[in-house]
Design a protein around this motif. Structure first.
Motif, short mmCIF file in Angstrom:
data_model
loop_
_atom_site.label_atom_id
_atom_site.label_comp_id
_atom_site.label_asym_id
_atom_site.label_seq_id
_atom_site.Cartn_x
_atom_site.Cartn_y
_atom_site.Cartn_z
N MET A 1 -95.12 39.23 43.95
CA MET A 1 -96.04 39.29 45.31
C MET A 1 -96.80 38.06 45.02
N SER A 2 -96.80 37.27 45.99
CA SER A 2 -97.72 35.91 45.77
C SER A 2 -99.06 36.27 46.01
N ASP A 3 -100.09 35.20 45.60
CA ASP A 3 -101.44 35.20 45.87
C ASP A 3 -101.84 35.74 47.21
N VAL A 4 -101.14 34.93 47.87
CA VAL A 4 -101.44 34.93 49.48
C VAL A 4 -101.23 36.50 50.13
N THR A 5 -99.94 36.95 49.48
CA THR A 5 -99.75 38.29 49.91
C THR A 5 -100.61 39.26 49.28
N ARG A 6 -100.81 39.28 48.26
CA ARG A 6 -101.51 40.12 47.54
C ARG A 6 -103.02 40.06 48.31
N ALA A 7 -103.66 39.13 48.66
CA ALA A 7 -104.93 39.01 49.36
C ALA A 7 -104.89 39.59 50.75
N ALA A 8 -103.56 39.35 51.28
CA ALA A 8 -103.59 40.02 52.61
C ALA A 8 -103.45 41.58 52.53
N ALA A 9 -102.96 42.03 51.46
CA ALA A 9 -102.62 43.48 51.24
C ALA A 9 -104.27 44.06 50.88
#
Length: 300
Positions: A1-9
């Motif tokens: 999971m990318s950092d951006v995807t993790r932040a969005a989650a």
């Protein structure tokens, strides 16, 4: 999971928490912590697309914090965070994010009783790129106009804007949109229509719209169900049905399931309390209501 995807989650999880119980201090703190993490990611080498996505997330996190402080009635702090989220939304060049910020500016202006700023923010939301491109967002913008006109005491303009909001939503098609938009649809539009009609003195129609809203608002949107129930109780009370209205108002506490009432909801419940004791001060149900109010207010 990318950092951006993790932040969005992480951001989506906070939106879901807000849907359940509304804004509170721990939610605001978590949102600001998420924003700090996103801004830290901005310091790394990234493509322009990723940077814009991170700015959009920073705006979203900051808006969640601002929304929480609106619910808490800490309006000065909310104002500061909304200014910050406006900057991040502009840097992101993301149309839906900008739309969300303008909607929150309109809500905050209403809480501050700054009716002209509420109207200006609603007009900005209605003229936004998101509203022009997608009837779904167009409906959001137009119902904000309707709310602003009703606050300003212009029922004809409010009714016209509400009608265009309803028509725009009928034209909207299913599409992938940000998680924060999940609250909006026919049920929420009916809830907002109940607010507008109550303000316009059309309590019978407001009651009808509140019933329609409550028939469709999903159970997980506890805060919105409780707010719509407040509108239903007010509509019944203002039609001269205080006992039925009080029974309806009691269900607000059941819906919130022991959670403290957010500030905006406490304000509506306070409005109901004042009018109930103006219309039926010596009744048993009014005294029972007053006892329950003291119990619930102690949770704040």
């Amino acid at each position: 999971m990318s950092d951006v995807t993790r932040a969005a989650a992480g951001m989506n999880a906070l939106v879901e928490a807000d849907d359940r119980h509304g804004g509170h201090r721990s939610l605001a703190a978590a949102a600001l912590e998420g924003r700090a993490e996103v801004l830290e990611l901005q310091q790394r080498n990234a493509s322009e697309r990723v940077r814009r996505a991170l700015y959009a997330l920073a705006a979203e996190y900051t808006t969640i914090a601002a929304w929480s402080y609106i619910d808490l009635h800490d309006l000065d702090t909310a104002q500061r965070h909304l200014h910050e989220s406006t900057t991040f939304a502009g840097l992101s060049q993301d149309a839906p994010t900008g739309m969300r910020v303008w909607i929150n500016v309109a809500i905050l202006a209403y809480q501050r009783q700054n009716w002209t700023e509420q109207l200006a923010a609603a007009q900005a939301a209605n003229a936004s790129t998101a509203a022009r491109r997608d009837p779904f967002f167009g409906s959001m913008g137009r119902v904000r106009l309707a709310l602003a006109h009703s606050t300003l005491g212009d029922p004809r303009a409010a009714q016209k804007a509400l009608g265009t909001a309803q028509e725009a939503l009928r034209k909207a098609v299913e599409d992938e949109r940000p998680r924060w938009t999940a609250f909006y649809g026919p049920a929420e539009l009916n809830h907002l229509a109940a607010i507008i009609l109550n303000r316009n003195g059309q309590s019978a129609n407001a009651e009808m719209m509140a019933h329609r809203a409550l028939a469709k608002i999903p159970a997980e949107f506890q805060r919105n169900r409780a707010l719509a129930t407040c509108q239903l109780a007010l509509a019944q009370l203002w039609q001269g049905e205080p006992e039925q209205a009080t029974a309806t108002a009691f269900t607000v506490f059941t819906i919130m399931d022991g959670a403290p009432l957010p500030g905006r909801m406490r304000s509506l419940v306070g409005d109901f309390h004042r009018d109930l004791f103006r219309l039926a001060p010596s009744t048993t149900y009014a005294r029972d209501w007053a006892d329950r109010m003291r119990e619930e207010w102690s949770r704040a």
